[in-house]
Design an enzyme around this catalytic site. Structure first.
Site, mmCIF file in Angstrom:
data_model
loop_
_atom_site.group_PDB
_atom_site.id
_atom_site.type_symbol
_atom_site.label_atom_id
_atom_site.label_comp_id
_atom_site.label_asym_id
_atom_site.label_seq_id
_atom_site.Cartn_x
_atom_site.Cartn_y
_atom_site.Cartn_z
ATOM 1 N N GLY A 1 0.746 -1.284 0.045
ATOM 2 C CA GLY A 1 0.161 -0.044 0.068
ATOM 3 C C GLY A 1 0.748 1.238 -0.019
ATOM 4 N N CYS A 2 1.855 1.152 0.728
ATOM 5 C CA CYS A 2 2.737 2.548 0.854
ATOM 6 C C CYS A 2 3.483 2.630 -0.341
ATOM 7 C CB CYS A 2 3.645 2.407 1.903
ATOM 8 S SG CYS A 2 2.867 2.268 3.873
ATOM 9 N N THR A 3 3.905 1.473 -1.055
ATOM 10 C CA THR A 3 4.545 1.552 -2.280
ATOM 11 C C THR A 3 3.639 2.290 -3.252
ATOM 12 O OG1 THR A 3 6.201 -0.174 -1.730
ATOM 13 C CG2 THR A 3 5.774 0.418 -4.207
#
Length: 158
Positions: free
Chosen positions: A48-50
């Site tokens: 998700g952060c990527t």
């Protein structure tokens, strides 16, 4: 479950100085005169952060053209942020907040629900700070996927 103190539009954004992925210091007040998108994410190199970091990177040129800087803040150490930048070709500014003091000041760290359990952690959040250092927009518990497009719409950007 107690929610951390959150910032609202009109509040003065807490100033901070944090190390970027090269170890250089970035200070929020040093960006006065520009609008700054400050977003908080749990961990570099997670799916998700990527996705969110890549979406901000893909939008960075148009955001810059409309007067915005983008600062991504996580508790990761600068060395991990450097690997994240290199692995995914990120061009946004990545900042390290290992003691979570800035996240706490912004209401982006505290109790949250994760898979039905109450845990302490980073609350995925995005705040827009105006040219004078005031909070213009505060969004908490945002979704990683589609967030940048929603943010652009909320800000009236093309």
């Amino acid at each position: 479950m107690t929610e951390p103190a959150r910032l609202s539009p009109g509040d003065t954004a807490p100033d901070f100085t944090l190390a970027d992925d090269t170890g250089a210091e970035v200070t929020l007040s040093g960006l006065r005169g520009r609008k700054v998108i400050v977003y908080f994410y749990p961990a570099a190199m997670t799916p998700g952060c990527t996705k969110q970091a890549c979406d901000f990177t893909d939008s960075l040129d148009s955001l810059h053209a409309q007067g915005f800087e983008v600062l991504g803040i996580s508790p990761d150490k600068p060395e991990k942020l450097a690997k994240f930048r290199a692995r995914d070709g990120l061009t946004i500014t990545l900042l390290s907040d290992p003691d979570k003091a800035v996240m706490t000041a912004y209401g982006a760290f505290g109790e949250k629900k994760l898979y039905g359990k109450v845990v302490q952690g980073v609350i995925r959040s995005t705040l827009v700070v105006d040219e004078d250092g005031k909070v213009e927009l505060a969004q908490y518990n945002v979704k990683a996927t589609g967030h940048v497009a929603k943010l652009r719409k909320d800000l009236g950007l093309t």
